[in-house]
Design a protein around this motif. Structure first.
Motif, PDB file in Angstrom:
ATOM      1  N   ALA A 208      -3.442   2.411  -3.340  1.00  0.00           N
ATOM      2  CA  ALA A 208      -2.807   3.729  -3.338  1.00  0.00           C
ATOM      3  C   ALA A 208      -3.827   4.778  -2.913  1.00  0.00           C
ATOM      4  O   ALA A 208      -4.995   4.731  -3.311  1.00  0.00           O
ATOM      5  CB  ALA A 208      -2.245   4.062  -4.713  1.00  0.00           C
ATOM      6  N   THR A 209      -3.387   5.734  -2.093  1.00  0.00           N
ATOM      7  CA  THR A 209      -4.225   6.856  -1.684  1.00  0.00           C
ATOM      8  C   THR A 209      -3.444   8.150  -1.876  1.00  0.00           C
ATOM      9  O   THR A 209      -2.219   8.147  -1.937  1.00  0.00           O
ATOM     10  CB  THR A 209      -4.654   6.755  -0.210  1.00  0.00           C
ATOM     11  N   GLY A 210      -4.168   9.280  -1.978  1.00  0.00           N
ATOM     12  CA  GLY A 210      -3.501  10.580  -2.102  1.00  0.00           C
ATOM     13  C   GLY A 210      -4.121  11.419  -3.195  1.00  0.00           C
ATOM     14  O   GLY A 210      -5.331  11.365  -3.438  1.00  0.00           O
ATOM     15  N   LYS A 211      -3.276  12.200  -3.893  1.00  0.00           N
ATOM     16  CA  LYS A 211      -3.770  13.067  -4.956  1.00  0.00           C
ATOM     17  C   LYS A 211      -2.764  13.126  -6.097  1.00  0.00           C
ATOM     18  O   LYS A 211      -1.552  13.013  -5.899  1.00  0.00           O
ATOM     19  CB  LYS A 211      -4.038  14.479  -4.434  1.00  0.00           C
TER      20      LYS A 211
ATOM     21  N   GLN B 121      -0.844   2.635 -17.910  1.00  0.00           N
ATOM     22  CA  GLN B 121      -1.243   1.755 -19.013  1.00  0.00           C
ATOM     23  C   GLN B 121      -0.984   0.311 -18.610  1.00  0.00           C
ATOM     24  O   GLN B 121       0.116  -0.037 -18.188  1.00  0.00           O
ATOM     25  CB  GLN B 121      -0.464   2.090 -20.283  1.00  0.00           C
ATOM     26  N   ASN B 122      -2.015  -0.533 -18.749  1.00  0.00           N
ATOM     27  CA  ASN B 122      -1.899  -1.928 -18.338  1.00  0.00           C
ATOM     28  C   ASN B 122      -1.960  -2.855 -19.533  1.00  0.00           C
ATOM     29  O   ASN B 122      -2.929  -2.862 -20.294  1.00  0.00           O
ATOM     30  CB  ASN B 122      -3.027  -2.298 -17.368  1.00  0.00           C
ATOM     31  N   ASN B 123      -0.908  -3.672 -19.703  1.00  0.00           N
ATOM     32  CA  ASN B 123      -0.872  -4.720 -20.713  1.00  0.00           C
ATOM     33  C   ASN B 123      -0.800  -6.099 -20.069  1.00  0.00           C
ATOM     34  O   ASN B 123      -0.717  -7.104 -20.780  1.00  0.00           O
ATOM     35  CB  ASN B 123       0.342  -4.532 -21.631  1.00  0.00           C
ATOM     36  N   GLY B 124      -0.836  -6.137 -18.739  1.00  0.00           N
ATOM     37  CA  GLY B 124      -0.721  -7.391 -18.016  1.00  0.00           C
ATOM     38  C   GLY B 124      -1.954  -7.677 -17.179  1.00  0.00           C
ATOM     39  O   GLY B 124      -3.086  -7.605 -17.677  1.00  0.00           O
ATOM     40  N   ASN B 125      -1.738  -7.974 -15.893  1.00  0.00           N
ATOM     41  CA  ASN B 125      -2.830  -8.343 -14.993  1.00  0.00           C
ATOM     42  C   ASN B 125      -2.772  -7.515 -13.711  1.00  0.00           C
ATOM     43  O   ASN B 125      -1.697  -7.328 -13.125  1.00  0.00           O
ATOM     44  CB  ASN B 125      -2.747  -9.829 -14.645  1.00  0.00           C
ATOM     45  N   ILE B 126      -3.944  -7.019 -13.302  1.00  0.00           N
ATOM     46  CA  ILE B 126      -4.090  -6.311 -12.033  1.00  0.00           C
ATOM     47  C   ILE B 126      -5.190  -7.013 -11.255  1.00  0.00           C
ATOM     48  O   ILE B 126      -6.320  -7.150 -11.743  1.00  0.00           O
ATOM     49  CB  ILE B 126      -4.452  -4.831 -12.243  1.00  0.00           C
ATOM     50  N   ASP B 127      -4.878  -7.472 -10.046  1.00  0.00           N
ATOM     51  CA  ASP B 127      -5.820  -8.302  -9.304  1.00  0.00           C
ATOM     52  C   ASP B 127      -5.900  -7.862  -7.839  1.00  0.00           C
ATOM     53  O   ASP B 127      -4.874  -7.597  -7.194  1.00  0.00           O
ATOM     54  CB  ASP B 127      -5.382  -9.774  -9.379  1.00  0.00           C
ATOM     55  N   SER B 128      -7.139  -7.748  -7.319  1.00  0.00           N
ATOM     56  CA  SER B 128      -7.402  -7.501  -5.890  1.00  0.00           C
ATOM     57  C   SER B 128      -6.710  -6.230  -5.400  1.00  0.00           C
ATOM     58  O   SER B 128      -5.984  -6.242  -4.397  1.00  0.00           O
ATOM     59  CB  SER B 128      -6.953  -8.711  -5.059  1.00  0.00           C
ATOM     60  N   CYS B 129      -6.942  -5.120  -6.103  1.00  0.00           N
ATOM     61  CA  CYS B 129      -6.336  -3.833  -5.759  1.00  0.00           C
ATOM     62  C   CYS B 129      -7.421  -2.761  -5.611  1.00  0.00           C
ATOM     63  O   CYS B 129      -8.546  -2.943  -6.069  1.00  0.00           O
ATOM     64  CB  CYS B 129      -5.351  -3.390  -6.834  1.00  0.00           C
ATOM     65  N   TYR B 130      -7.064  -1.637  -4.977  1.00  0.00           N
ATOM     66  CA  TYR B 130      -8.000  -0.512  -4.960  1.00  0.00           C
ATOM     67  C   TYR B 130      -7.258   0.810  -5.030  1.00  0.00           C
ATOM     68  O   TYR B 130      -6.072   0.907  -4.698  1.00  0.00           O
ATOM     69  CB  TYR B 130      -8.925  -0.565  -3.738  1.00  0.00           C
ATOM     70  N   ASN B 131      -8.003   1.832  -5.489  1.00  0.00           N
ATOM     71  CA  ASN B 131      -7.456   3.179  -5.616  1.00  0.00           C
ATOM     72  C   ASN B 131      -8.283   4.170  -4.816  1.00  0.00           C
ATOM     73  O   ASN B 131      -9.515   4.174  -4.885  1.00  0.00           O
ATOM     74  CB  ASN B 131      -7.448   3.636  -7.073  1.00  0.00           C
ATOM     75  N   LYS B 132      -7.581   5.049  -4.088  1.00  0.00           N
ATOM     76  CA  LYS B 132      -8.217   6.165  -3.393  1.00  0.00           C
ATOM     77  C   LYS B 132      -7.445   7.455  -3.682  1.00  0.00           C
ATOM     78  O   LYS B 132      -7.386   8.358  -2.845  1.00  0.00           O
ATOM     79  CB  LYS B 132      -8.288   5.895  -1.888  1.00  0.00           C
ATOM     80  N   ILE B 133      -6.832   7.529  -4.853  1.00  0.00           N
ATOM     81  CA  ILE B 133      -6.173   8.750  -5.290  1.00  0.00           C
ATOM     82  C   ILE B 133      -7.187   9.602  -6.042  1.00  0.00           C
ATOM     83  O   ILE B 133      -7.860   9.126  -6.958  1.00  0.00           O
ATOM     84  CB  ILE B 133      -4.980   8.444  -6.212  1.00  0.00           C
ATOM     85  N   ASN B 134      -7.324  10.865  -5.658  1.00  0.00           N
ATOM     86  CA  ASN B 134      -8.134  11.818  -6.411  1.00  0.00           C
ATOM     87  C   ASN B 134      -7.274  12.400  -7.526  1.00  0.00           C
ATOM     88  O   ASN B 134      -6.193  12.929  -7.268  1.00  0.00           O
ATOM     89  CB  ASN B 134      -8.652  12.924  -5.505  1.00  0.00           C
ATOM     90  N   ILE B 135      -7.764  12.304  -8.764  1.00  0.00           N
ATOM     91  CA  ILE B 135      -6.999  12.742  -9.927  1.00  0.00           C
ATOM     92  C   ILE B 135      -7.664  13.963 -10.545  1.00  0.00           C
ATOM     93  O   ILE B 135      -8.868  13.956 -10.804  1.00  0.00           O
ATOM     94  CB  ILE B 135      -6.899  11.624 -10.979  1.00  0.00           C
TER      95      ILE B 135
ATOM     96  N   LYS C 186       0.854  -1.188   0.000  1.00  0.00           N
ATOM     97  CA  LYS C 186       0.000   0.000   0.000  1.00  0.00           C
ATOM     98  C   LYS C 186       0.890   1.238   0.000  1.00  0.00           C
ATOM     99  O   LYS C 186       1.890   1.300   0.719  1.00  0.00           O
ATOM    100  CB  LYS C 186      -0.907   0.023   1.237  1.00  0.00           C
ATOM    101  N   ILE C 187       0.515   2.218  -0.837  1.00  0.00           N
ATOM    102  CA  ILE C 187       1.202   3.514  -0.841  1.00  0.00           C
ATOM    103  C   ILE C 187       0.195   4.560  -0.389  1.00  0.00           C
ATOM    104  O   ILE C 187      -0.830   4.764  -1.042  1.00  0.00           O
ATOM    105  CB  ILE C 187       1.741   3.865  -2.244  1.00  0.00           C
ATOM    106  N   GLU C 188       0.481   5.197   0.708  1.00  0.00           N
ATOM    107  CA  GLU C 188      -0.473   6.130   1.318  1.00  0.00           C
ATOM    108  C   GLU C 188       0.018   7.570   1.211  1.00  0.00           C
ATOM    109  O   GLU C 188       1.198   7.847   1.394  1.00  0.00           O
ATOM    110  CB  GLU C 188      -0.694   5.754   2.787  1.00  0.00           C
ATOM    111  N   ASN C 189      -0.919   8.466   0.893  1.00  0.00           N
ATOM    112  CA  ASN C 189      -0.662   9.909   0.801  1.00  0.00           C
ATOM    113  C   ASN C 189       0.323  10.244  -0.323  1.00  0.00           C
ATOM    114  O   ASN C 189       1.275  10.992  -0.146  1.00  0.00           O
ATOM    115  CB  ASN C 189      -0.156  10.471   2.133  1.00  0.00           C
ATOM    116  N   ILE C 190       0.044   9.724  -1.498  1.00  0.00           N
ATOM    117  CA  ILE C 190       0.825  10.079  -2.685  1.00  0.00           C
ATOM    118  C   ILE C 190       0.562  11.535  -3.051  1.00  0.00           C
ATOM    119  O   ILE C 190      -0.569  12.012  -2.993  1.00  0.00           O
ATOM    120  CB  ILE C 190       0.450   9.171  -3.876  1.00  0.00           C
ATOM    121  N   SER C 191       1.605  12.255  -3.434  1.00  0.00           N
ATOM    122  CA  SER C 191       1.474  13.606  -3.970  1.00  0.00           C
ATOM    123  C   SER C 191       2.222  13.645  -5.300  1.00  0.00           C
ATOM    124  O   SER C 191       3.443  13.572  -5.342  1.00  0.00           O
ATOM    125  CB  SER C 191       2.061  14.643  -3.010  1.00  0.00           C
TER     126      SER C 191
END
Length: 280
Positions: free
Chosen positions: A94-97, A116-130, A61-66
């Motif tokens: 990931a969380t942050g902005k 960009q995803n060309n592979g596999n992403i499994d059991s993840c979530y995003n809380k970054i405001n873009i 988990k990466i928290e408070n990304i800027s």
């Protein structure tokens, strides 16, 4: 300065080289306060904690990304975990902005977890405001923005987005905005983040400009749902819907939408599930 330098090559005129090809196991730990500030690179820019992943990244988990990104004429790929994924990313969050500004003729891919995803992403979530900006309406671009992966050619499974995605720019030829990912196969996912296309310049109009907005996204969808609002302020044509706005979508199975969808323009085709379905 630029902040954290991604693992792997960041500025690469050939993005098929210098991947991260190993296994990074976060072991359930959290990285805090990841800061990156990338402006006007002379090369294609691929940025996140990792640049391009060709291996496995898991249990992190990466928290408070800027994040702050500015580009004028070159392609830009950004995600909290990796700018581009050709391998496997699982059980990550990931969380942050993230704030992104583009005033050039380029294709840009911005995602909460992956650009960009060309592979596999499994059991993840995003809380970054873009939030995406751009003011130079003489230079139109293609823009992909999503909560999990901005552009998706691979598979996304058992993921969710609760980050709000706001597009405050008109200098776009084609906007692809989705809660989970645009394109590819998406299964067992849901979006609970608001999607908002804001019109900045009331005098701006382009017959070329099209928007495609989906609560979930994907060209194939199974067991997905959207619960959050989608708002479109635009003088252009396109689609806005709960599950998928891709015209050549093939499958929607076991999906539902309860998010309100609204637009100020009658040229935007609205559907609770899809804006236009040509096949199955």
């Amino acid at each position: 300065g630029d902040g954290f330098i991604p693992i792997g090559t960041t500025y690469d005129s050939n993005i098929s080289t210098n991947y991260f090809n190993g296994t990074f196991d976060g072991n359930g730990n959290t990285i805090y306060n990841l800061y990156q500030n990338i402006e006007n690179s002379e090369y294609v820019t691929i940025v996140g904690l990792f640049s391009t992943n060709g291996g496995t990244i898991k249990n992190l988990k990466i928290e408070n990304i800027s994040f702050n990104g500015i580009t004028n004429n070159l392609n830009f790929l950004h995600g909290g975990i990796a700018g581009r994924n050709d391998g496997l990313i699982e059980q990550c969050a990931a969380t942050g902005k993230a704030e992104f500004e583009s005033n050039g003729n380029s294709d840009n891919y911005i995602g909460g977890l992956v650009g960009q995803n060309n592979g596999n992403i499994d059991s993840c979530y995003n809380k970054i405001n873009i939030d995406c900006y751009g003011t130079d309406t003489t230079k139109l671009q293609v823009l992909y923005v999503s909560g999990i992966s901005g552009d998706n050619y691979g598979n996304i499974n058992s993921c969710y987005n609760i980050g709000n995605l706001t597009i405050s720019m008109d200098n776009i030829t084609s906007l692809h905005l989705a809660g989970i990912g645009f394109g590819g196969t998406i299964s067992n996912c849901y979006n609970a983040g608001k999607l908002y296309k804001e019109k900045e310049d009331e005098t701006f109009a382009s017959e070329e400009q099209r928007i495609f907005i989906s609560g979930v996204g994907g060209s194939k969808g199974d067991s997905n749902y959207n619960v959050e609002e989608i708002v479109v302020e635009s003088s252009t044509g396109g689609y806005a819907c709960g599950i998928s706005s891709i015209p050549n979508i093939r499958i929607i199975d076991n999906c539902y939408n309860i998010g309100k969808i609204s637009t100020t323009n009658s040229n935007i085709l609205i559907g609770s599930l899809t804006g236009w379905m040509t096949n199955n």
